[in-house]
Design a protein around this motif. Structure first.
Motif, PDB file in Angstrom:
ATOM      1  N   GLN A   1     -27.835  33.448  44.644  1.00 52.77           N
ATOM      2  CA  GLN A   1     -28.034  34.905  44.805  1.00 52.77           C
ATOM      3  C   GLN A   1     -28.849  35.603  43.942  1.00 52.77           C
ATOM      4  N   PRO A   2     -29.224  36.923  44.052  1.00 48.17           N
ATOM      5  CA  PRO A   2     -30.130  37.409  42.838  1.00 48.17           C
ATOM      6  C   PRO A   2     -29.484  37.303  41.444  1.00 48.17           C
ATOM      7  N   GLU A   3     -30.296  36.980  40.404  1.00 48.45           N
ATOM      8  CA  GLU A   3     -30.061  36.766  39.024  1.00 48.45           C
ATOM      9  C   GLU A   3     -29.383  35.535  39.059  1.00 48.45           C
TER      10      GLU A   3
ATOM     11  N   ASN B   1     -39.684  11.005  31.932  1.00 47.27           N
ATOM     12  CA  ASN B   1     -38.355  10.402  31.309  1.00 47.27           C
ATOM     13  C   ASN B   1     -38.208  11.326  30.185  1.00 47.27           C
ATOM     14  N   SER B   2     -39.017  11.980  29.528  1.00 54.76           N
ATOM     15  CA  SER B   2     -38.975  12.937  28.056  1.00 54.76           C
ATOM     16  C   SER B   2     -38.853  14.124  28.200  1.00 54.76           C
ATOM     17  N   ARG B   3     -39.632  14.890  29.303  1.00 58.48           N
ATOM     18  CA  ARG B   3     -39.605  16.239  29.457  1.00 58.48           C
ATOM     19  C   ARG B   3     -38.308  16.925  29.920  1.00 58.48           C
ATOM     20  N   GLY B   4     -38.054  18.013  29.626  1.00 56.57           N
ATOM     21  CA  GLY B   4     -37.053  18.758  30.122  1.00 56.57           C
ATOM     22  C   GLY B   4     -37.586  19.878  31.384  1.00 56.57           C
ATOM     23  N   VAL B   5     -36.665  20.582  32.002  1.00 57.68           N
ATOM     24  CA  VAL B   5     -37.211  21.336  32.885  1.00 57.68           C
ATOM     25  C   VAL B   5     -36.353  22.696  32.816  1.00 57.68           C
ATOM     26  N   SER B   6     -37.149  23.633  32.718  1.00 52.34           N
ATOM     27  CA  SER B   6     -36.301  25.248  32.578  1.00 52.34           C
ATOM     28  C   SER B   6     -36.184  25.413  33.912  1.00 52.34           C
ATOM     29  N   GLY B   7     -35.542  26.541  34.140  1.00 52.47           N
ATOM     30  CA  GLY B   7     -34.903  27.125  35.341  1.00 52.47           C
ATOM     31  C   GLY B   7     -35.615  28.226  35.840  1.00 52.47           C
ATOM     32  N   TYR B   8     -35.508  28.483  37.137  1.00 51.09           N
ATOM     33  CA  TYR B   8     -36.155  29.644  37.844  1.00 51.09           C
ATOM     34  C   TYR B   8     -34.950  30.609  37.987  1.00 51.09           C
ATOM     35  N   THR B   9     -35.251  31.926  37.487  1.00 53.34           N
ATOM     36  CA  THR B   9     -34.196  32.993  37.591  1.00 53.34           C
ATOM     37  C   THR B   9     -34.656  33.904  39.177  1.00 53.34           C
ATOM     38  N   VAL B  10     -33.550  33.835  39.922  1.00 58.83           N
ATOM     39  CA  VAL B  10     -33.994  34.675  41.135  1.00 58.83           C
ATOM     40  C   VAL B  10     -33.924  36.290  40.873  1.00 58.83           C
ATOM     41  N   ASP B  11     -35.167  36.595  41.212  1.00 58.88           N
ATOM     42  CA  ASP B  11     -35.280  38.189  41.017  1.00 58.88           C
ATOM     43  C   ASP B  11     -34.630  38.836  42.025  1.00 58.88           C
ATOM     44  N   SER B  12     -34.556  40.174  41.897  1.00 57.09           N
ATOM     45  CA  SER B  12     -33.687  41.215  42.406  1.00 57.09           C
ATOM     46  C   SER B  12     -34.111  41.221  44.094  1.00 57.09           C
TER      47      SER B  12
ATOM     48  N   LYS C   1     -44.494  32.705  45.760  1.00 56.29           N
ATOM     49  CA  LYS C   1     -43.317  33.284  45.954  1.00 56.29           C
ATOM     50  C   LYS C   1     -42.595  32.571  47.406  1.00 56.29           C
ATOM     51  N   ILE C   2     -41.276  32.385  46.944  1.00 58.00           N
ATOM     52  CA  ILE C   2     -40.239  31.919  47.743  1.00 58.00           C
ATOM     53  C   ILE C   2     -38.929  32.475  47.843  1.00 58.00           C
ATOM     54  N   TYR C   3     -38.657  32.765  49.260  1.00 57.26           N
ATOM     55  CA  TYR C   3     -37.151  33.307  49.371  1.00 57.26           C
ATOM     56  C   TYR C   3     -36.212  32.583  49.232  1.00 57.26           C
ATOM     57  N   VAL C   4     -35.244  32.561  48.250  1.00 59.97           N
ATOM     58  CA  VAL C   4     -34.039  31.608  48.151  1.00 59.97           C
ATOM     59  C   VAL C   4     -32.497  32.172  48.256  1.00 59.97           C
TER      60      VAL C   4
END
Length: 272
Positions: free
Chosen positions: A53-55, A93-104, A115-118
């Motif tokens: 869902q958004p956010e 193996n050593s990198r982290g991954v930040s997240g995607y925040t779903v917009d409004s 842009k991908i609608y999720v």
């Protein structure tokens, strides 16, 4: 002597009534009282998997045989300390991954694909869509896409052993799962009235669940929880009696015992 016996009998009747009423309340402690092993069958409600869902915040990791190619589609995990910015290593193996925040609008901005609608989609649906797009655009030949929840939670409040906010780490989370994560109900929790508060279509809805009835639990529309749901366990009458300064109010057993003792003593004095 006869009057004394009458007074004692009256006292014992009052005491017996009080304790019988207390014993009756113990029946409200047992879960699923209507279910019998090997005999009971309850049809479960339609499965409601967790959808984005958004956010919401999700992580998306793309892997393949060519790590350097898939690195283009994975966000690096960036740390900031005292105004300085540093990026972790770039190997898988050593990198982290930040997240995607779903917009409004229910979208995320994915590298290269845009842009991908999720919104309203499950984890596997998002992963399948991104995989198909990478192959269709001839960007990655053999991608493996993993989607995970990052900030999705439910809250459990009231008469439980460990109230708090708990992360959702699976596609299906039931109210029983949430209560288990909170350490189960305390002895003072009202099994007949567990409430699930949920925001749907801009409206705050409240669902009631009776844990003493298995059929009521498994057929409830709130059996499967959604992100940001709040599960509240109401205190029972015993807890309500203890909420006073000394528990000695008209609803307490000690009050009636004291009253019965007083009345018996008065009766003995009068009859004598």
């Amino acid at each position: 002597m006869k009057r004394y016996k009458t007074a004692c009998t009256l006292f014992l009747l009052i005491i017996g009534t009080v304790f019988l009423s207390s014993c009756g309340s113990s029946k409200q402690v047992v879960y699923f009282q209507d279910l019998r092993p090997g005999e009971s069958e309850v049809k479960l409600p339609e499965v409601q998997a967790i959808t984005v869902q958004p956010e919401d915040k999700i992580s998306i990791i793309v892997n393949s045989r060519d790590p350097q190619l898939t690195n283009l589609f994975n966000l690096p995990y960036v740390t900031q300390q005292l105004g300085s910015t540093s990026e972790l290593g770039t190997s898988n193996n050593s990198r982290g991954v930040s997240g995607y925040t779903v917009d409004s609008n229910g979208e995320i901005d994915f590298p290269v694909l845009g842009k991908i609608y999720v919104a309203g989609k499950k984890r596997e649906e998002i992963a399948a869509y991104i995989k198909n797009e990478l192959v269709r655009e001839n960007l990655v030949k053999d991608p493996v896409v993993t989607v995970e929840f990052m900030n999705l939670c439910v809250s459990v409040l009231g008469e439980v052993n460990a109230p708090g906010r708990f992360s959702i780490d699976r596609d299906r989370l039931t109210v029983l799962d949430a209560l288990s994560m909170a350490g189960d109900l305390t002895i003072y929790g009202n099994r007949n009235k567990v409430m699930v508060l949920r925001q749907e279509d801009g409206v705050q809805r409240v669902y009631g669940i009776d844990l003493t009835s298995g059929e009521h639990v498994y057929t409830s529309p709130a059996y499967y929880l959604q992100q940001n749901d709040v599960v509240y366990v109401e205190p029972n009458n015993v807890k309500a009696r203890q909420s006073t300064v000394n528990g000695n109010n008209v609803r307490s057993t000690s009050f009636w015992i004291s009253l019965a003792s007083l009345l018996t003593s008065v009766a003995i004095l009068i009859f004598n």
